[in-house]
Motif scaffolding. Structure first.
Motif, PDB file in Angstrom:
ATOM      1  N   ALA A 106     -19.270  32.361  22.644  1.00  0.00           N
ATOM      2  CA  ALA A 106     -20.755  32.836  23.990  1.00  0.00           C
ATOM      3  C   ALA A 106     -20.586  31.398  24.898  1.00  0.00           C
ATOM      4  CB  ALA A 106     -21.843  32.926  24.208  1.00  0.00           C
ATOM      5  N   SER A 107     -20.555  30.079  24.022  1.00  0.00           N
ATOM      6  CA  SER A 107     -20.757  28.970  24.531  1.00  0.00           C
ATOM      7  C   SER A 107     -19.213  27.883  25.270  1.00  0.00           C
ATOM      8  CB  SER A 107     -20.798  27.811  22.510  1.00  0.00           C
ATOM      9  OG  SER A 107     -19.922  27.485  22.438  1.00  0.00           O
ATOM     10  N   GLN A 108     -18.672  28.537  24.803  1.00  0.00           N
ATOM     11  CA  GLN A 108     -16.913  28.403  25.348  1.00  0.00           C
ATOM     12  C   GLN A 108     -16.935  29.228  26.811  1.00  0.00           C
ATOM     13  OE1 GLN A 108     -15.932  25.698  24.469  1.00  0.00           O
ATOM     14  NE2 GLN A 108     -17.455  25.417  23.029  1.00  0.00           N
ATOM     15  N   ILE A 109     -16.967  30.473  26.719  1.00  0.00           N
ATOM     16  CA  ILE A 109     -16.479  31.084  27.970  1.00  0.00           C
ATOM     17  C   ILE A 109     -17.461  31.039  29.260  1.00  0.00           C
ATOM     18  CG2 ILE A 109     -15.127  32.788  26.677  1.00  0.00           C
ATOM     19  CD1 ILE A 109     -16.789  34.914  26.872  1.00  0.00           C
ATOM     20  N   ARG A 110     -19.394  31.252  28.027  1.00  0.00           N
ATOM     21  CA  ARG A 110     -19.965  31.773  29.870  1.00  0.00           C
ATOM     22  C   ARG A 110     -19.437  30.019  30.892  1.00  0.00           C
ATOM     23  NH1 ARG A 110     -25.427  33.783  26.341  1.00  0.00           N
ATOM     24  NH2 ARG A 110     -23.692  35.667  25.510  1.00  0.00           N
TER      25      ARG A 110
ATOM     26  N   THR B 185      -6.858  32.239  19.428  1.00  0.00           N
ATOM     27  CA  THR B 185      -7.491  33.803  20.104  1.00  0.00           C
ATOM     28  C   THR B 185      -8.208  33.223  21.220  1.00  0.00           C
ATOM     29  OG1 THR B 185      -8.378  35.031  17.922  1.00  0.00           O
ATOM     30  CG2 THR B 185      -9.327  35.992  20.502  1.00  0.00           C
ATOM     31  N   LEU B 186      -9.208  32.514  21.381  1.00  0.00           N
ATOM     32  CA  LEU B 186     -10.039  32.233  22.458  1.00  0.00           C
ATOM     33  C   LEU B 186      -8.814  31.457  23.411  1.00  0.00           C
ATOM     34  CD1 LEU B 186     -12.280  31.779  24.246  1.00  0.00           C
ATOM     35  CD2 LEU B 186     -13.004  29.970  23.155  1.00  0.00           C
ATOM     36  N   LEU B 187      -7.934  30.261  22.806  1.00  0.00           N
ATOM     37  CA  LEU B 187      -6.860  30.096  23.798  1.00  0.00           C
ATOM     38  C   LEU B 187      -6.196  30.959  24.819  1.00  0.00           C
ATOM     39  CD1 LEU B 187      -6.275  27.153  24.989  1.00  0.00           C
ATOM     40  CD2 LEU B 187      -4.237  27.329  22.856  1.00  0.00           C
ATOM     41  N   ARG B 188      -5.863  32.141  24.055  1.00  0.00           N
ATOM     42  CA  ARG B 188      -4.564  33.136  25.304  1.00  0.00           C
ATOM     43  C   ARG B 188      -5.898  33.724  25.700  1.00  0.00           C
ATOM     44  NH1 ARG B 188      -3.417  33.638  19.455  1.00  0.00           N
ATOM     45  NH2 ARG B 188      -4.558  35.752  19.418  1.00  0.00           N
ATOM     46  N   GLU B 189      -6.873  33.884  25.644  1.00  0.00           N
ATOM     47  CA  GLU B 189      -7.705  34.613  26.388  1.00  0.00           C
ATOM     48  C   GLU B 189      -8.267  33.452  27.860  1.00  0.00           C
ATOM     49  OE1 GLU B 189      -8.983  37.735  27.048  1.00  0.00           O
ATOM     50  OE2 GLU B 189      -7.638  37.608  25.199  1.00  0.00           O
TER      51      GLU B 189
ATOM     52  N   HIS C 207      -6.991  34.608  31.603  1.00  0.00           N
ATOM     53  CA  HIS C 207      -8.572  34.911  32.928  1.00  0.00           C
ATOM     54  C   HIS C 207      -8.200  34.032  33.954  1.00  0.00           C
ATOM     55  CE1 HIS C 207      -9.153  38.047  30.008  1.00  0.00           C
ATOM     56  NE2 HIS C 207      -9.417  38.707  30.775  1.00  0.00           N
ATOM     57  N   VAL C 208      -7.586  32.509  33.627  1.00  0.00           N
ATOM     58  CA  VAL C 208      -7.683  31.883  33.901  1.00  0.00           C
ATOM     59  C   VAL C 208      -6.629  31.703  35.653  1.00  0.00           C
ATOM     60  CG1 VAL C 208      -7.128  29.307  35.197  1.00  0.00           C
ATOM     61  CG2 VAL C 208      -8.585  29.884  32.270  1.00  0.00           C
TER      62      VAL C 208
END
Length: 214
Positions: free
Chosen positions: A44-48, A94-98, A102-103
């Motif tokens: 949450a701290s990153q993607i939001r 995992t977050l890097l792949r997402e 999505h970018v």
């Protein structure tokens, strides 16, 4: 009894991970579940603050936990701190792949600036921020735990807050966003966001006090 409220969490961790390594059914799943809220708060701290609602926090966390389950044999550590660090490394990938998925195409120049190292630094910083959010100078020796373990405790407390409280704490305290930017993302006035944040911290401290008394 929850893992983080156990009077001897290190012993509990050692016995649980030994059972997981021995192949006891559900032992690994139970162990991973203890860190779900911690991983969710880091996500949450990153993607939001970056890709926003195009990425589902729960989906990222679930994918990371599945990867941890699949690759558990690769974990060689013995302590809760080592396990938390291992999970954070998996979450970074995992977050890097997402983020990559999505970018938007027109923002690929931004994507080039997002590396494993930068994501890992951001997640580590958020973990430190979590641990320090409810820092106290009055901790007794028996209550002292590692910084990573403390961050898990705080994340579990934050998960008990209403969703809007969780959002404003994640964006303000862990993403470092300005109140004006948070207000734009949440569709509220800057003043309303400030009040929301203050109420969130007040309720979080109350939860912390209740936990300390239990």
């Amino acid at each position: 009894m929850s893992f983080m409220s156990n009077s001897s969490p290190a012993n509990d961790f050692e016995s649980t991970i030994a059972e997981a390594r021995s192949g006891r059914p559900d032992a690994l799943g139970d162990l991973l579940e203890r860190y779900r809220q911690y991983l969710r708060m880091l996500v949450a701290s990153q993607i939001r603050a970056s890709v926003g609602r195009r990425v589902g926090e729960s989906d990222v966390v679930q994918e990371a936990m599945l990867a941890a389950h699949r690759d558990f044999a690769d974990f060689r550590g013995e302590s809760p701190g080592e396990f938390i660090g291992w999970l954070r490394t998996i979450l970074t990938r995992t977050l890097l792949r997402e983020i990559d998925r999505h970018v938007n195409t027109e923002k690929r120049d931004v994507r080039r600036e997002v590396s494993i190292d930068s994501v890992n630094r951001n997640l580590s910083h958020s973990s430190v921020q979590l641990a320090g959010l409810l820092a106290s100078n009055q901790a007794t020796p028996s209550a002292i735990v590692s910084q990573d373990e403390q961050s898990v405790r705080v994340a579990n407390l934050i998960s008990q807050l209403p969703p809007d409280y969780q959002t404003v704490v994640a964006l303000r305290n862990f993403s470092g966003m300005r109140f004006d930017d948070i207000a734009q993302q949440m569709g509220r006035s800057s003043q309303a966001v400030r009040l929301l944040w203050l109420r969130a911290l007040k309720q979080l401290r109350r939860l912390h006090e209740l936990e300390s008394l239990s």
